[in-house]
Design a protein around this motif. Structure first.
Motif, PDB file in Angstrom:
ATOM      1  N   UNK A   1      21.981  37.683  52.759  1.00 14.70           N
ATOM      2  CA  UNK A   1      22.801  36.846  53.633  1.00 14.70           C
ATOM      3  C   UNK A   1      24.275  37.158  53.427  1.00 14.70           C
ATOM      4  N   UNK A   2      25.059  36.941  54.468  1.00 16.64           N
ATOM      5  CA  UNK A   2      26.498  37.153  54.397  1.00 16.64           C
ATOM      6  C   UNK A   2      27.195  35.795  54.359  1.00 16.64           C
ATOM      7  N   UNK A   3      28.249  35.700  53.541  1.00 14.42           N
ATOM      8  CA  UNK A   3      29.011  34.466  53.403  1.00 14.42           C
ATOM      9  C   UNK A   3      30.508  34.781  53.398  1.00 14.42           C
ATOM     10  N   UNK A   4      31.296  33.771  53.759  1.00  9.52           N
ATOM     11  CA  UNK A   4      32.750  33.861  53.631  1.00  9.52           C
ATOM     12  C   UNK A   4      33.109  33.106  52.367  1.00  9.52           C
ATOM     13  N   UNK A   5      33.922  33.728  51.502  1.00 11.23           N
ATOM     14  CA  UNK A   5      34.266  33.116  50.218  1.00 11.23           C
ATOM     15  C   UNK A   5      35.768  32.948  50.079  1.00 11.23           C
ATOM     16  N   UNK A   6      36.146  31.903  49.312  1.00  9.38           N
ATOM     17  CA  UNK A   6      37.536  31.669  48.914  1.00  9.38           C
ATOM     18  C   UNK A   6      37.691  32.151  47.484  1.00  9.38           C
ATOM     19  N   UNK A   7      38.719  32.927  47.169  1.00  7.77           N
ATOM     20  CA  UNK A   7      38.895  33.413  45.796  1.00  7.77           C
ATOM     21  C   UNK A   7      39.307  32.289  44.845  1.00  7.77           C
ATOM     22  N   UNK A   8      38.883  32.416  43.584  1.00 12.06           N
ATOM     23  CA  UNK A   8      39.278  31.503  42.511  1.00 12.06           C
ATOM     24  C   UNK A   8      40.095  32.328  41.528  1.00 12.06           C
ATOM     25  N   UNK A   9      41.368  31.977  41.340  1.00  7.59           N
ATOM     26  CA  UNK A   9      42.247  32.784  40.489  1.00  7.59           C
ATOM     27  C   UNK A   9      41.899  32.661  39.011  1.00  7.59           C
ATOM     28  N   UNK A  10      41.522  31.447  38.560  1.00  6.44           N
ATOM     29  CA  UNK A  10      41.308  31.251  37.125  1.00  6.44           C
ATOM     30  C   UNK A  10      39.929  31.691  36.655  1.00  6.44           C
ATOM     31  N   UNK A  11      39.087  32.169  37.541  1.00  8.39           N
ATOM     32  CA  UNK A  11      37.734  32.548  37.151  1.00  8.39           C
ATOM     33  C   UNK A  11      37.661  33.926  36.537  1.00  8.39           C
ATOM     34  N   UNK A  12      36.907  34.040  35.422  1.00 12.15           N
ATOM     35  CA  UNK A  12      36.668  35.351  34.819  1.00 12.15           C
ATOM     36  C   UNK A  12      35.390  35.960  35.373  1.00 12.15           C
ATOM     37  N   UNK A  13      34.288  35.177  35.314  1.00 10.21           N
ATOM     38  CA  UNK A  13      33.017  35.664  35.848  1.00 10.21           C
ATOM     39  C   UNK A  13      32.828  35.217  37.287  1.00 10.21           C
ATOM     40  N   UNK A  14      33.049  33.928  37.529  1.00  8.36           N
ATOM     41  CA  UNK A  14      32.927  33.386  38.873  1.00  8.36           C
ATOM     42  C   UNK A  14      34.276  33.553  39.554  1.00  8.36           C
ATOM     43  N   UNK A  15      34.338  34.467  40.508  1.00  2.00           N
ATOM     44  CA  UNK A  15      35.625  34.813  41.106  1.00  2.00           C
ATOM     45  C   UNK A  15      35.831  34.238  42.496  1.00  2.00           C
ATOM     46  N   UNK A  16      34.817  33.529  43.054  1.00  2.00           N
ATOM     47  CA  UNK A  16      34.979  32.982  44.396  1.00  2.00           C
ATOM     48  C   UNK A  16      34.034  31.808  44.603  1.00  2.00           C
ATOM     49  N   UNK A  17      34.331  31.032  45.649  1.00  2.00           N
ATOM     50  CA  UNK A  17      33.483  29.910  46.036  1.00  2.00           C
ATOM     51  C   UNK A  17      33.118  30.077  47.507  1.00  2.00           C
ATOM     52  N   UNK A  18      31.859  29.818  47.831  1.00  2.00           N
ATOM     53  CA  UNK A  18      31.382  29.975  49.204  1.00  2.00           C
ATOM     54  C   UNK A  18      32.036  28.913  50.079  1.00  2.00           C
ATOM     55  N   UNK A  19      32.642  29.345  51.177  1.00  2.00           N
ATOM     56  CA  UNK A  19      33.244  28.380  52.095  1.00  2.00           C
ATOM     57  C   UNK A  19      32.473  28.290  53.401  1.00  2.00           C
ATOM     58  N   UNK A  20      31.728  29.330  53.757  1.00  4.08           N
ATOM     59  CA  UNK A  20      30.971  29.315  54.998  1.00  4.08           C
ATOM     60  C   UNK A  20      29.822  30.307  54.898  1.00  4.08           C
ATOM     61  N   UNK A  21      28.658  29.954  55.453  1.00  5.29           N
ATOM     62  CA  UNK A  21      27.488  30.827  55.461  1.00  5.29           C
ATOM     63  C   UNK A  21      27.348  31.402  56.866  1.00  5.29           C
ATOM     64  N   UNK A  22      27.221  32.719  56.943  1.00  7.93           N
ATOM     65  CA  UNK A  22      27.168  33.402  58.237  1.00  7.93           C
ATOM     66  C   UNK A  22      25.727  33.668  58.665  1.00  7.93           C
ATOM     67  N   UNK A  23      25.417  33.311  59.904  1.00 13.40           N
ATOM     68  CA  UNK A  23      24.114  33.595  60.495  1.00 13.40           C
ATOM     69  C   UNK A  23      24.287  34.648  61.580  1.00 13.40           C
ATOM     70  N   UNK A  24      23.197  35.012  62.277  1.00 15.10           N
ATOM     71  CA  UNK A  24      23.224  36.116  63.237  1.00 15.10           C
ATOM     72  C   UNK A  24      24.305  35.940  64.296  1.00 15.10           C
ATOM     73  N   UNK A  25      24.386  34.745  64.880  1.00 20.13           N
ATOM     74  CA  UNK A  25      25.375  34.547  65.940  1.00 20.13           C
ATOM     75  C   UNK A  25      26.804  34.604  65.411  1.00 20.13           C
ATOM     76  N   UNK A  26      27.020  34.163  64.158  1.00 20.61           N
ATOM     77  CA  UNK A  26      28.345  34.266  63.547  1.00 20.61           C
ATOM     78  C   UNK A  26      28.725  35.735  63.339  1.00 20.61           C
ATOM     79  N   UNK A  27      27.753  36.524  62.869  1.00 20.29           N
ATOM     80  CA  UNK A  27      27.999  37.944  62.608  1.00 20.29           C
ATOM     81  C   UNK A  27      28.322  38.667  63.908  1.00 20.29           C
ATOM     82  N   UNK A  28      27.568  38.377  64.958  1.00 19.18           N
ATOM     83  CA  UNK A  28      27.830  39.009  66.249  1.00 19.18           C
ATOM     84  C   UNK A  28      29.205  38.622  66.779  1.00 19.18           C
ATOM     85  N   UNK A  29      29.603  37.366  66.590  1.00 19.34           N
ATOM     86  CA  UNK A  29      30.920  36.908  67.025  1.00 19.34           C
ATOM     87  C   UNK A  29      32.033  37.660  66.285  1.00 19.34           C
ATOM     88  N   UNK A  30      31.871  37.823  64.963  1.00 15.57           N
ATOM     89  CA  UNK A  30      32.875  38.533  64.171  1.00 15.57           C
ATOM     90  C   UNK A  30      32.936  40.019  64.551  1.00 15.57           C
TER      91      UNK A  30
END
Length: 174
Positions: A67-96
């Motif tokens: 699956x494809x997702x849009x993520x926001x970066x986390x500056x203070x993270x060493x291992x975890x570097x981002x947080x999921x902000x949106x999950x992309x489905x087929x129609x989202x991918x086609x739109x992009x």
């Protein structure tokens, strides 16, 4: 707000909105789950890191490998570097893709329409070639893996034993 109402609003938000990534956001592909709402993701450039699932998506929206997702970066993270902000489905991918915002690194994997049309074209060619052999071929049937496979076939031994029994009966009657 009850759990059902919360789920309804979250699902409506994810399925209804067509979102474009902001300047600091990026599109990544989920390559696996690591537990505790952490997922391993890879960017279009091949960089691998962990992303976290926010609490609003937990137990409401599920994601899987590929699956494809849009993520926001986390500056203070060493291992975890981002947080999921949106999950992309087929129609989202086609739109992009129509807006030319889809990363080039994912271009060969993502065109859902191209993949399905290519697969259908290949299947049509195979069907045209194997029309007569497909009637006799049982390879495309569902195989239940939860049951033992038994081979049922009549062998020459069974036929020989039947003929021997018949011969034995004729000898006893004479």
């Amino acid at each position: 707000m009850s759990q059902a109402t919360k789920r309804k609003h979250v699902v409506k938000e994810v399925l209804g909105d067509l979102v474009t990534p902001a300047e600091n956001q990026q599109i990544v592909k989920v390559t696996g789950s690591r537990g505790n709402n952490l997922h391993e993701a890879v960017t279009s450039l091949g960089e691998t890191f962990l992303v976290s699932m926010p609490t609003k998506f937990r137990k409401n929206i599920w994601i899987k490998r590929g699956d494809f997702v849009i993520v926001d970066p986390i500056e203070e993270g060493e291992k975890v570097k981002a947080e999921i902000s949106f999950i992309l489905y087929k129609d989202h991918i086609q739109h992009l893709q129509k807006q030319q915002l889809w990363p080039d690194g994912f271009m060969e994997e993502s065109p859902v329409e191209d993949k399905t049309s290519r697969e259908q074209g290949e299947q049509d060619k195979e069907e045209e070639e194997d029309v007569s052999s497909s009637e006799d071929d049982d390879a495309d049937l569902f195989v239940n893996t939860n049951r033992c496979n038994y081979q049922y076939s009549e062998s020459e031994d069974e036929e020989d034993s039947q003929t021997a029994d018949e011969e034995g009966r004729t000898d006893t009657t004479v």
